[in-house]
Write a protein that holds these residues in place. Structure first.
Motif, PDB file in Angstrom:
ATOM      1  N   UNK A   1       0.850  -1.195   0.000  1.00 28.04           N
ATOM      2  CA  UNK A   1       0.000   0.000   0.000  1.00 28.04           C
ATOM      3  C   UNK A   1       0.880   1.237   0.000  1.00 28.04           C
ATOM      4  N   UNK A   2       0.338   2.310  -0.532  1.00 24.21           N
ATOM      5  CA  UNK A   2       1.092   3.551  -0.550  1.00 24.21           C
ATOM      6  C   UNK A   2       1.236   4.114   0.861  1.00 24.21           C
ATOM      7  N   UNK A   3       0.301   3.798   1.760  1.00 25.50           N
ATOM      8  CA  UNK A   3       0.427   4.236   3.148  1.00 25.50           C
ATOM      9  C   UNK A   3       1.649   3.599   3.815  1.00 25.50           C
ATOM     10  N   UNK A   4       1.873   2.320   3.507  1.00 25.06           N
ATOM     11  CA  UNK A   4       3.055   1.646   4.065  1.00 25.06           C
ATOM     12  C   UNK A   4       4.326   2.285   3.530  1.00 25.06           C
ATOM     13  N   UNK A   5       4.316   2.670   2.269  1.00 25.66           N
ATOM     14  CA  UNK A   5       5.490   3.359   1.711  1.00 25.66           C
ATOM     15  C   UNK A   5       5.696   4.705   2.404  1.00 25.66           C
ATOM     16  N   UNK A   6       4.633   5.469   2.609  1.00 30.24           N
ATOM     17  CA  UNK A   6       4.768   6.764   3.280  1.00 30.24           C
ATOM     18  C   UNK A   6       5.388   6.615   4.666  1.00 30.24           C
ATOM     19  N   UNK A   7       4.986   5.562   5.370  1.00 29.21           N
ATOM     20  CA  UNK A   7       5.531   5.326   6.708  1.00 29.21           C
ATOM     21  C   UNK A   7       7.017   4.976   6.635  1.00 29.21           C
TER      22      UNK A   7
ATOM     23  N   UNK B   1       5.050   8.660  -8.001  1.00 30.47           N
ATOM     24  CA  UNK B   1       6.455   8.503  -7.610  1.00 30.47           C
ATOM     25  C   UNK B   1       7.329   8.351  -8.856  1.00 30.47           C
ATOM     26  N   UNK B   2       8.403   9.122  -8.897  1.00 29.58           N
ATOM     27  CA  UNK B   2       9.378   8.997  -9.980  1.00 29.58           C
ATOM     28  C   UNK B   2      10.704   8.492  -9.457  1.00 29.58           C
TER      29      UNK B   2
ATOM     30  N   UNK C   1       6.051  15.360   1.799  1.00 30.67           N
ATOM     31  CA  UNK C   1       6.229  14.562   0.592  1.00 30.67           C
ATOM     32  C   UNK C   1       5.204  13.433   0.460  1.00 30.67           C
ATOM     33  N   UNK C   2       4.112  13.507   1.174  1.00 31.40           N
ATOM     34  CA  UNK C   2       3.120  12.431   1.207  1.00 31.40           C
ATOM     35  C   UNK C   2       2.604  12.101  -0.199  1.00 31.40           C
TER      36      UNK C   2
END
Length: 686
Positions: free
Chosen positions: A190-196, A213-214, A205-206
């Motif tokens: 999940x993108x939330x896990x990446x943000x964490x 994402x690049x 940078x959320x």
């Protein structure tokens, strides 16, 4: 991607050794650079020099497929037939490290893009994006055609996939960016896990979508997100590994009994060779230390030890080395007469089953036309040719060592690529911390003392070691930290240097103060980091002897540890610079600075003595002593004189006559001539 079974890999290598009957000797052979009438002279001279294995086709894609779908294998047919006729085995390469001009012309999107957004041009080698489906399609096609055609050919002995992965280490094209996003989605879910994990709360940078994402290009205002950079390095290595595995699986389908590998570049930063080694049958290395560097043999030794360690001590291959200059430096001096022998046999002493060079015949054209070779421009009248021929003809005397391992080491050095990537990112107390230099600073005293060394990742089985050396392990996950802690708790001795245990696997600073993962183990708190400025030093005192501290200062508060060395000047005068902590039934020594070489040697060798580590032999400065076991058992003592002076060594009891035919000892004293190597069998009950 299915990793090869280790037992199957060992069987494939046993078959290769049985076929060669001795250690492999040879090098890269690029006959496409020469008219065919030269080939007859080549094979005659190969036999004269004792060559039994050559790497063929590494850069031949444009010759094999001059236009899309037009193939020219006739020249390679004739070459392999000629080599088979003369008893020279072939390590056949997939030529994908040099995509042809037509691929770049018709599909410019296969060319990689650098961090500044500039597309790399055709005209050198390794000009491909590893994520490109077009490149991968054509690479698979030429690989399949080679495997179909030459499976069962009497010359074919093993496969050489690509060459010195990667090309451009990090491709930033749109295809790579899309691949990176897919990789991130698979890694984090999940993108939330990446943000964490990435700590995107910093600087707002959320991300709400992976699509946002690049790749971490250079044109940023302010410092890049370190976790973003770290994951991109991981991804880039995985993209190259997928290219290797795809070609490996193709050739494996046609020749399941032949070993498959590629050539590593030793302590190379951009690829995690622990992961790569598990995907091939044998580890191979290209190594080019300065022949005029007084520490060149130390640089080679640590690279050889690292290669041997990647597959748990199994024999490995020296795939490329140089007979002389290798055109990588501003000034390339000739190799001193006689030095080729100890530098080559050093690899055998440390576990190699081959001595091979780049390349067989010195080129007349191209970027490496002044790179040395086995057969120089001057031909058979040259000193280099004579030394090559002598080396090749004496290697069969060591045939019994093929398949044998280096003697077991009691000391291990922790080497972790992910920590290396992270510790050299920007935004640290010092951006001058060089991981390889830290490793060499710890390895050098052990080499001088002839202490055998393995390299290990943080999670390795450490039960066979007495001493563990940990140079600046900045990043470590919880499992790795527990493993090192348990090693000491259970009676091991550890030496760790500064800026270790600071962050977790996502490059997030560990809570509770530094060195987060190892505070309890080391019995201290690092209150502040205070790196010294370039050229700045501080006085140091260890065991009543004066020394010098450089590069770095930790401001240490003792919390159970005792001080072993103190600063003698500056703001931190009288405060601890080096500590020791008894932990469980073991002990942990911590270096809060970079001591001068003499102090570093005293600290490391004292730790080795306390741990009960046994050196191979006490020798004069510049004489290396290494022990290697024969394939069928039985230890052999290598003595390598790396100096241009005669040296005398006191031998242990029970050594036999030199397998290389050197003069016998006088009593227990063996005199070594300049650059001499002696290989002495040892009694089983020594």
């Amino acid at each position: 991607m299915t990793s090869p079974d280790p037992a199957d890999s060992r069987d494939r290598m046993r078959r290769l050794r049985a076929r060669l009957g001795t250690l492999a000797f040879g090098g890269d052979y690029n006959p496409e650079q020469w008219p065919e009438e030269t080939w007859q002279e080549d094979v005659r001279l190969m036999r004269e020099a004792g060559v039994n294995l050559v790497s063929v086709g590494v850069f031949s894609w444009g010759r094999l497929e001059p236009r899309p779908g037009v193939h020219r294998f006739d020249w390679l047919d004739r070459l392999l037939d000629l080599l088979a006729e003369h008893g020279v085995a072939v390590n056949l390469a997939t030529p994908t490290a040099a995509p042809p001009a037509w691929l770049a012309h018709e599909h410019p999107e296969t060319l990689p893009v650098d961090a500044d957004g500039q597309r790399v041009a055709f005209g050198a080698r390794q000009h491909y994006c590893p994520s490109s489906p077009v490149f991968r399609h054509h690479a698979a096609d030429i690989t399949r055609r080679l495997a179909e055609r030459y499976a069962g050919h009497p010359a074919l002995a093993m496969w050489h996939i690509g060459n010195e992965y990667p090309g451009l280490a990090y491709c930033h094209c749109e295809v790579s960016a899309a691949h990176f996003r897919r990789w991130l989605a698979e890694r984090y879910g999940t993108v939330d896990a990446l943000n964490e994990a990435w700590g995107t709360a910093f600087w707002g940078q959320h991300y709400d979508s992976f699509d946002w994402i690049g790749t971490p290009r250079n044109r940023l205002l302010g410092g890049p997100n370190p976790a973003h950079r770290l994951d991109f390095v991981r991804f880039s290595g995985d993209a190259s590994l997928a290219c290797f595995a795809a070609e490996r699986d193709i050739v494996r389908g046609y020749t399941p009994d032949l070993p498959v590998g590629t050539n590593f570049m030793g302590g190379f930063k951009n690829l995690d060779y622990w992961r790569w080694a598990a995907e091939e049958d044998v580890v191979a290395i290209d190594v080019y230390p300065n022949s005029w560097d007084p520490e060149g043999q130390i640089h080679s030794a640590y690279n050889f030890d690292l290669m041997r360690s990647l597959r748990g001590g199994e024999p490995w291959l020296l795939m490329e080395s140089a007979t002389g200059p290798n055109v990588q430096r501003r000034r390339n001096s000739a190799r001193p007469a006689g030095q080729l022998r100890p530098r080559s046999l050093q690899a055998v002493a440390r576990g190699a089953d081959s001595v091979m060079f780049f390349q067989w015949r010195e080129s007349r054209v191209g970027a490496e036309r002044f790179h040395s070779a086995m057969l120089p421009h001057g031909g058979t009248r040259t000193r280099v040719w004579r030394e090559v021929r002598e080396l090749g003809n004496e290697l069969p005397r060591l045939a019994g060592l093929a398949g044998g391992r280096a003697a077991a080491a009691e000391t291990a050095v922790v080497w972790d690529w992910e920590s290396w990537w992270a510790v050299e990112l920007p935004g640290h107390p010092s951006v001058d911390l060089d991981f390889r230099e830290r490793v060499l600073a710890h390895y050098r005293p052990l080499w001088h003392a002839n202490v055998p060394v393995d390299f290990v990742p943080p999670r390795a089985d450490l039960s066979g070691y007495r001493l563990l050396v940990v140079p600046s392990l900045y990043l470590v996950d919880d499992a790795g930290a527990r493993n090192l802690t348990d090693f000491v708790r259970d009676g091991g001795h550890l030496v760790m240097s500064y800026f270790s245990g600071i962050v977790d696997e996502h490059d997030r600073v560990r809570a509770g103060g530094h060195p987060g993962a190892f505070r309890e183990l080391l019995g201290l708190l690092v209150e502040e980091f205070s790196p010294l400025q370039p050229g700045e030093t501080r006085g140091l005192s260890h065991a009543g002897r004066p020394g010098v501290a450089g590069e770095w200062q930790d401001v240490i508060l003792l919390d159970g540890a005792e001080s072993l060395a103190e600063y003698t000047e500056g703001e931190y005068r009288g405060r601890p610079a080096v500590t020791r902590h008894r932990f469980g039934t073991g002990s942990a020594t911590y270096l809060g600075t970079s001591p001068d070489p003499a102090t570093m040697s005293a600290l490391l060798l004292d730790a080795a003595r306390r741990a009960g580590v046994t050196p191979v032999l006490d020798t004069p400065e510049g004489v290396e002593a290494v022990r290697r076991r024969a394939g069928d058992g039985g230890d052999h003592l290598f003595l390598l004189n790396h100096t241009d002076r005669p040296q005398e060594v006191t031998l242990p009891a029970g050594t036999g006559p030199d397998l290389l035919g050197g003069p016998p000892p006088e009593g227990d004293r063996l005199r070594l001539t300049p650059y001499q190597v002696a290989v002495l069998p040892e009694a089983a009950d020594r």
